[in-house]
Design a protein around this motif. Sequence first.
Motif, short mmCIF file in Angstrom:
data_model
loop_
_atom_site.label_atom_id
_atom_site.label_comp_id
_atom_site.label_asym_id
_atom_site.label_seq_id
_atom_site.Cartn_x
_atom_site.Cartn_y
_atom_site.Cartn_z
N THR A 26 0.85 -1.19 0.00
CA THR A 26 0.00 0.00 0.00
C THR A 26 0.88 1.24 0.00
O THR A 26 1.75 1.39 0.86
CB THR A 26 -0.92 0.02 1.24
N SER A 27 0.62 2.11 -0.95
CA SER A 27 1.40 3.35 -1.03
C SER A 27 0.68 4.49 -0.32
O SER A 27 -0.54 4.44 -0.11
CB SER A 27 1.62 3.75 -2.49
N VAL A 28 1.43 5.50 0.03
CA VAL A 28 0.85 6.70 0.64
C VAL A 28 -0.15 7.32 -0.33
O VAL A 28 -1.23 7.78 0.06
CB VAL A 28 1.96 7.71 1.04
N GLN A 29 0.18 7.30 -1.62
CA GLN A 29 -0.73 7.86 -2.62
C GLN A 29 -2.08 7.14 -2.62
O GLN A 29 -3.13 7.76 -2.71
CB GLN A 29 -0.11 7.80 -4.02
N GLN A 30 -2.06 5.82 -2.49
CA GLN A 30 -3.32 5.06 -2.42
C GLN A 30 -4.12 5.45 -1.18
O GLN A 30 -5.35 5.56 -1.24
CB GLN A 30 -3.03 3.56 -2.40
N ILE A 31 -3.43 5.65 -0.07
CA ILE A 31 -4.12 6.00 1.18
C ILE A 31 -4.79 7.36 1.04
O ILE A 31 -5.97 7.50 1.36
CB ILE A 31 -3.13 5.99 2.37
N VAL A 32 -4.06 8.36 0.58
CA VAL A 32 -4.65 9.70 0.49
C VAL A 32 -5.75 9.75 -0.56
O VAL A 32 -6.76 10.45 -0.37
CB VAL A 32 -3.58 10.80 0.26
N ALA A 33 -5.61 9.00 -1.64
CA ALA A 33 -6.67 8.95 -2.65
C ALA A 33 -7.94 8.33 -2.05
O ALA A 33 -9.05 8.85 -2.23
CB ALA A 33 -6.21 8.16 -3.87
N ALA A 34 -7.79 7.23 -1.32
CA ALA A 34 -8.95 6.58 -0.70
C ALA A 34 -9.58 7.45 0.38
O ALA A 34 -10.79 7.43 0.58
CB ALA A 34 -8.54 5.23 -0.12
N ALA A 35 -8.75 8.24 1.07
CA ALA A 35 -9.25 9.11 2.14
C ALA A 35 -9.82 10.41 1.59
O ALA A 35 -10.54 11.12 2.30
CB ALA A 35 -8.13 9.41 3.13
N GLY A 36 -9.48 10.74 0.35
CA GLY A 36 -9.96 11.99 -0.24
C GLY A 36 -9.27 13.21 0.33
O GLY A 36 -9.89 14.27 0.47
N ALA A 41 -2.07 17.01 3.86
CA ALA A 41 -3.02 16.86 4.98
C ALA A 41 -2.67 15.62 5.79
O ALA A 41 -2.70 15.64 7.02
CB ALA A 41 -4.45 16.76 4.44
N MET A 42 -2.32 14.52 5.10
CA MET A 42 -1.96 13.31 5.83
C MET A 42 -0.70 13.55 6.66
O MET A 42 -0.66 13.19 7.83
CB MET A 42 -1.71 12.15 4.86
N TYR A 43 0.31 14.17 6.02
CA TYR A 43 1.57 14.37 6.73
C TYR A 43 1.46 15.40 7.85
O TYR A 43 2.33 15.47 8.71
CB TYR A 43 2.68 14.76 5.75
N HIS A 44 0.37 16.14 7.88
CA HIS A 44 0.14 17.05 9.00
C HIS A 44 -0.15 16.25 10.28
O HIS A 44 0.18 16.68 11.38
CB HIS A 44 -1.03 17.99 8.68
N TYR A 45 -0.76 15.07 10.12
CA TYR A 45 -1.15 14.25 11.27
C TYR A 45 -0.26 13.03 11.47
O TYR A 45 -0.14 12.54 12.59
CB TYR A 45 -2.61 13.80 11.13
#
Length: 192
Positions: A26-36, A41-45
């Motif tokens: 699982t890539s970070v890109q897949q995670i952020v795409a699925a999370a919208g 924003a992800m790296y902020h948390y």
Amino acid sequence: MKSTHVADQVTRAAVELFAAQGYANTSVQQIVAAAGVTKGAMYHYFQSKDDLLFGIYERMLTLQRARLDQILDEGGPAEEVLERMCRDVVETSIDSLPEGTVFFRSLHMLSEPRQQEVTRRRRAYHDRVTELLHRGQAEGVFRTDIPTSVLIAHFFSDVHYLSHWYRPEGPEDKREVAQQLTDLFLRSIRKE
């Protein structure tokens, strides 16, 4: 609250993806795409994918520890307290089945310091259960011929394998399974 909402979206997406295709795949890109959300924003948390994986574990460990502390605070005879604890662990594990799947498949992929932290927190949880077993032994209820570490491993091995066989749509609901596993465990540790 927006900040919690974004972190929750990312966490939910990561849990689903890690459970379905594995942490390594699982890539970070897949995670952020699925999370919208954006990567920013992800790296902020979450500072990294490792941080996100640890966050999933941390939520489970924190929830189950808080529940254990509450059950212990309610008090009662050791066997009754242990029964409530066992049922609760099974039910909360079923409620968090995807997280449990991720936990047991991916724990070894955490960074070494994070693995040590998970081990430390799980050990602290098991230490509280050990105290309860010792209390039950002192009350003359639980057997003393088997080390408590083996008794704990016996119960938690059933919990750890829930994600391999339990299906919410199956014939038993979580309360039935929790009671069945608890009954089996308590029968096995009662003093004869």
